[in-house]
Design an enzyme around this catalytic site. Sequence first.
Site, PDB file in Angstrom:
ATOM      1  N   ASP A 143      -3.230  -6.186  -7.218  1.00  0.00           N
ATOM      2  CA  ASP A 143      -2.083  -5.542  -6.587  1.00  0.00           C
ATOM      3  C   ASP A 143      -0.858  -6.441  -6.439  1.00  0.00           C
ATOM      4  O   ASP A 143       0.024  -6.167  -5.632  1.00  0.00           O
ATOM      5  CB  ASP A 143      -2.514  -5.027  -5.201  1.00  0.00           C
ATOM      6  CG  ASP A 143      -1.562  -3.991  -4.634  1.00  0.00           C
ATOM      7  OD1 ASP A 143      -0.886  -3.307  -5.433  1.00  0.00           O
ATOM      8  OD2 ASP A 143      -1.475  -3.867  -3.406  1.00  0.00           O
ATOM      9  N   CYS A 200      -9.423  22.282  -5.440  1.00  0.00           N
ATOM     10  CA  CYS A 200      -9.132  21.713  -4.113  1.00  0.00           C
ATOM     11  C   CYS A 200      -7.699  21.184  -4.061  1.00  0.00           C
ATOM     12  O   CYS A 200      -7.221  20.548  -4.996  1.00  0.00           O
ATOM     13  CB  CYS A 200     -10.107  20.588  -3.809  1.00  0.00           C
ATOM     14  SG  CYS A 200      -9.810  19.768  -2.219  1.00  0.00           S
ATOM     15  N   CYS A 203      -5.646  17.391  -0.093  1.00  0.00           N
ATOM     16  CA  CYS A 203      -4.781  16.215   0.033  1.00  0.00           C
ATOM     17  C   CYS A 203      -3.305  16.592  -0.039  1.00  0.00           C
ATOM     18  O   CYS A 203      -2.458  15.967   0.606  1.00  0.00           O
ATOM     19  CB  CYS A 203      -5.120  15.177  -1.033  1.00  0.00           C
ATOM     20  SG  CYS A 203      -4.941  15.744  -2.741  1.00  0.00           S
ATOM     21  N   CYS A 223       6.741   9.523   1.176  1.00  0.00           N
ATOM     22  CA  CYS A 223       5.385   9.089   1.524  1.00  0.00           C
ATOM     23  C   CYS A 223       5.431   8.152   2.732  1.00  0.00           C
ATOM     24  O   CYS A 223       6.181   7.175   2.743  1.00  0.00           O
ATOM     25  CB  CYS A 223       4.750   8.394   0.327  1.00  0.00           C
ATOM     26  SG  CYS A 223       3.145   7.661   0.676  1.00  0.00           S
ATOM     27  N   CYS A 250      -0.651   5.311   5.827  1.00  0.00           N
ATOM     28  CA  CYS A 250      -1.120   6.654   6.182  1.00  0.00           C
ATOM     29  C   CYS A 250      -2.389   6.932   5.394  1.00  0.00           C
ATOM     30  O   CYS A 250      -2.461   6.630   4.203  1.00  0.00           O
ATOM     31  CB  CYS A 250      -0.041   7.689   5.850  1.00  0.00           C
ATOM     32  SG  CYS A 250      -0.513   9.405   6.209  1.00  0.00           S
ATOM     33  N   CYS A 257     -10.239  14.108   1.631  1.00  0.00           N
ATOM     34  CA  CYS A 257     -10.889  14.320   0.338  1.00  0.00           C
ATOM     35  C   CYS A 257     -12.379  14.631   0.522  1.00  0.00           C
ATOM     36  O   CYS A 257     -13.114  13.844   1.136  1.00  0.00           O
ATOM     37  CB  CYS A 257     -10.729  13.081  -0.540  1.00  0.00           C
ATOM     38  SG  CYS A 257     -11.519  13.245  -2.166  1.00  0.00           S
TER      39      CYS A 257
END
Length: 357
Positions: A143, A200, A203, A223, A250, A257
């Site tokens: 990352d 689904c 989310c 976001c 968040c 999920c």
Amino acid sequence: MVKPPVSTIAPETLESRIAAKARELGFVACGFAGAEEDPVRAARLEQWLGEGLHGTMEWMETRLHHRRSPRALWPQARSVIALGMSYAPGHDPFALEDVGDRARVSVYAQGKDYHDIVKKRLKALARWLVAEEEGCEVKVFVDTAPVMEKPLGEAAGIGWQGKHTNLVSREHGSWLFLGAIYTTLDLAPAEPHRDSCGSCRACLDVCPTGAFPAPYRLDARRCISYLTIEHKGPVPEDLREGMGNRIYGCDDCLAVCPWNKFASQAAAMREFLPRPELVAPRLAELLALDDAGFRALFSGSPIKRIGRDRFVRNCLYAAGNSGDAALADPCEALTEDPDPVVAEAARWALRKLRAGP
């Protein structure tokens, strides 16, 4: 002449040995992908950036050419080892949703900084691989480089990018820290993971700021994770109420999920267990932090990287949303803060609290 019996045991491969070593080091998911460019993946990234959905994260656009493929970042790369480490929580991420005087910190940030933990284990796996395979070269990433960990994880078969754009695993749900090892070895690629979201849309529907304009598309500018961590200036007023009491990140789109029912906290690393003071922190105490206090409280935490001013700004938005009149005094004390963004947030929070429900 009697023929020897045919063995039913599959021969051990380098890939299986790597996966076994990865499990030994705490990785719950391990897969393999090629290092060449995927034109579809690259085109989707270019479209996302071209539409400005990355907000002020200019570094994503600046290093676009490196993000197109592993080989664009390191021409010698032949294969990618995609890895996942579980941080499945042992508590309900929604538990503090309606507790006004408390703040909500994203599950991943309640323990030690994952960058340090995951990178240490990646390096250990890389050292083992170099010792095992003469002439092998490797590079490790967590990352902090232009690496598309989520699409690579899907290509390597360890999960799929769900409608919230995060990686989802059948075994570990949404709670995975991702890392990658680029190598000069030719490893057998896995089959890309099949999308298992079906119809689904939990989310998408749970997002309080409407950050998903469509399935599989994220508008980072709306976001809460982006707003509380990456966004440097004042948060647009029309988004502040939706932030609720979330002060760092968040979890909503991850936590709802359905695949998380298979995630077990037993798989999580001890280092990712939450620090008691971050499970349900009091807003009044956080609003009182000066720079030294902030640094002391968040030493060894990923929260430290946003700095005191941005953190207190987030806490002020949470205070304004709390409806708790007892937080008016701490907010008023910050209306003359040296940081103009903090001072403006304090005045906004004070107006909200004085206006009442």
